[in-house]
Motif scaffolding. Sequence first.
Motif, PDB file in Angstrom:
ATOM      1  N   ILE A  47      32.806  68.854  -0.516  1.00 29.72           N
ATOM      2  CA  ILE A  47      32.899  70.303  -0.294  1.00 29.72           C
ATOM      3  C   ILE A  47      33.335  70.570   1.142  1.00 29.72           C
ATOM      4  N   ASN A  49      34.669  73.936   2.130  1.00 30.99           N
ATOM      5  CA  ASN A  49      34.799  75.368   2.438  1.00 30.99           C
ATOM      6  C   ASN A  49      34.180  75.671   3.796  1.00 30.99           C
ATOM      7  N   TYR A  54      27.664  78.169   8.595  1.00 30.29           N
ATOM      8  CA  TYR A  54      27.165  78.819   7.379  1.00 30.29           C
ATOM      9  C   TYR A  54      26.319  80.025   7.764  1.00 30.29           C
ATOM     10  N   GLY A  57      25.989  82.821   2.985  1.00 30.01           N
ATOM     11  CA  GLY A  57      26.875  83.269   1.923  1.00 30.01           C
ATOM     12  C   GLY A  57      27.679  84.517   2.258  1.00 30.01           C
ATOM     13  N   HIS A  62      30.722  77.319   2.754  1.00 28.10           N
ATOM     14  CA  HIS A  62      29.812  76.900   1.688  1.00 28.10           C
ATOM     15  C   HIS A  62      28.551  76.279   2.271  1.00 28.10           C
ATOM     16  N   THR A 125      39.186  78.799  -4.817  1.00 27.84           N
ATOM     17  CA  THR A 125      37.953  79.495  -4.420  1.00 27.84           C
ATOM     18  C   THR A 125      38.194  80.907  -3.891  1.00 27.84           C
TER      19      THR A 125
END
Length: 134
Positions: A47, A49, A54, A57, A62, A125
């Motif tokens: 992953i 992203n 972070y 969200g 991700h 995505t």
Amino acid sequence: EGMIETGRCSYVKGFVASCDLTLETAEEEMERLRRASPARLRGVRWILNCVGKYRGGTTATHVGTLRHDGVDYLREPDFERGLASLEKQNLSFDLQCAPIQLVQSAAALFAKYPNLKVCIDHMGTPRAILGNDL
């Protein structure tokens, strides 16, 4: 492999594994995975992203990127070394990244490896239809 051998999962023809391509031991890890399932290992997924740290969200970053603290692997030389190893071993890469990464870094990076098969996961995505992808 054990599930396949016992008949519990006979329909599985191949799989992609998780492997951090930035690690110095990534090539050895891929070889270990291939030995564990020589007929079924097809590639690697990680992953990616990442548009910064972070933030619960609220951005395209991700939660899975917490393990590399919001670093955009698509811009890291160690990750590129891992991609070269995938291409050499004829394994694919399942690309899961933020939409902006597709144009800002992924396209140029993967163009350097014309024989590497890349699967773009989750249709790139998208976060919003015709809206901001951050």
